[in-house]
Design a protein around this motif. Structure first.
Motif, PDB file in Angstrom:
ATOM      1  N   THR A   1       0.814  -1.212   0.000  1.00  0.00           N
ATOM      2  CA  THR A   1       0.000   0.000   0.000  1.00  0.00           C
ATOM      3  C   THR A   1       0.849   1.265   0.000  1.00  0.00           C
ATOM      4  O   THR A   1       1.765   1.396   0.796  1.00  0.00           O
TER       5      THR A   1
ATOM      6  N   GLU B   1      -4.377  10.034  -2.625  1.00  0.00           N
ATOM      7  CA  GLU B   1      -4.489   8.869  -3.505  1.00  0.00           C
ATOM      8  C   GLU B   1      -3.885   7.680  -2.788  1.00  0.00           C
ATOM      9  O   GLU B   1      -2.948   7.822  -2.002  1.00  0.00           O
TER      10      GLU B   1
ATOM     11  N   SER C   1      -2.773   3.452  -3.451  1.00  0.00           N
ATOM     12  CA  SER C   1      -2.551   2.336  -4.379  1.00  0.00           C
ATOM     13  C   SER C   1      -2.313   1.058  -3.590  1.00  0.00           C
ATOM     14  O   SER C   1      -1.738   1.073  -2.507  1.00  0.00           O
TER      15      SER C   1
ATOM     16  N   TYR D   1      -2.184  -1.197  -8.542  1.00  0.00           N
ATOM     17  CA  TYR D   1      -3.558  -0.740  -8.769  1.00  0.00           C
ATOM     18  C   TYR D   1      -3.883   0.494  -7.939  1.00  0.00           C
ATOM     19  O   TYR D   1      -3.665   0.520  -6.730  1.00  0.00           O
ATOM     20  N   ARG D   2      -4.430   1.497  -8.609  1.00  0.00           N
ATOM     21  CA  ARG D   2      -4.847   2.721  -7.941  1.00  0.00           C
ATOM     22  C   ARG D   2      -6.256   2.510  -7.393  1.00  0.00           C
ATOM     23  O   ARG D   2      -7.193   2.304  -8.143  1.00  0.00           O
TER      24      ARG D   2
ATOM     25  N   VAL E   1      -8.350   7.724  -5.996  1.00  0.00           N
ATOM     26  CA  VAL E   1      -7.674   8.647  -6.914  1.00  0.00           C
ATOM     27  C   VAL E   1      -8.277  10.043  -6.792  1.00  0.00           C
ATOM     28  O   VAL E   1      -9.293  10.247  -6.141  1.00  0.00           O
TER      29      VAL E   1
ATOM     30  N   GLY F   1     -10.352   4.279  -8.488  1.00  0.00           N
ATOM     31  CA  GLY F   1      -9.516   4.102  -9.665  1.00  0.00           C
ATOM     32  C   GLY F   1     -10.210   3.256 -10.721  1.00  0.00           C
ATOM     33  O   GLY F   1     -11.181   2.540 -10.450  1.00  0.00           O
TER      34      GLY F   1
END
Length: 193
Positions: free
Chosen positions: A6, A32, A34, A38-39, A42, A160
């Motif tokens: 993360t 944000e 992730s 993978y986001r 966002v 995202g």
């Protein structure tokens, strides 16, 4: 902050000044998140600097506080967006405290963008557990003077691309599935999702 898979990035600075403010956003305390590549959470803003061909209205909308994963008071921007580009009055001061250790990571930040109009300071605290498996957040509006009753606010978390959200039956949470199958559980307290 970065723990396990993360990563977390927060806009904890005052808005840009000078030429950089032409495409600047009212994004203070937006963040944000992730999970690996993978986001998950966002922000939608910043289109004016990317070179994309978008309408002026869309570029302006993407600069608003609502286009960012942050708290918005009375559906207004934390910093004014000028019609021909640039930024007006709003956030003038931010404060940030940041800790990152083997015991986890924590960022506490605040801004004064809603003090003049609504009498409230926005303070956001994000805590990431040591293995990165849980992010806890707390948004608080701190009165700086007498505050009128009934001021509405919303906290937005933009998802995202490819994140599938399924609301829980109770209505205060959602399951967030990433394209690789990893799951996150989102829960809110003292609010409606």
């Amino acid at each position: 902050l970065e723990k396990g898979r993360t990563s977390l990035v927060m806009d904890a600075a005052p808005p840009p000044i000078g030429a950089a403010s032409d495409t600047g956003c009212a994004s203070t305390l937006g963040f944000e998140m992730s999970d690996g590549p993978y986001r998950l959470i966002v922000n939608c803003g910043g289109a004016g600097a990317g070179g994309a061909i978008l309408s002026d209205a869309l570029v302006q909308a993407l600069r608003t506080s609502a286009a960012h994963s942050t708290l918005v008071v009375a559906d207004s921007n934390s910093t004014a967006l000028l019609p021909l580009g640039g930024l007006g009055a709003g956030v003038g001061q931010t404060e940030v405290e940041w800790q990152d250790s083997a015991a986890g990571g924590r960022v506490e930040a605040s801004h004064d963008g809603y003090v003049r109009r609504f009498g409230m300071l926005h303070r956001r605290t994000l805590t990431l557990l040591p293995d990165g498996s849980e992010l806890r957040g707390d948004d608080v509006l701190v009165p700086q003077r007498r505050v009128r009753n009934g001021v509405q606010f919303a906290i937005r978390f933009h998802l995202g691309v490819g994140v599938d959200a399924s609301p829980t039956a109770v209505g205060n949470g959602a399951l967030l599935r990433l394209p690789d199958g990893h799951m996150w559980q989102f829960r809110c307290q003292n609010g409606t999702l």
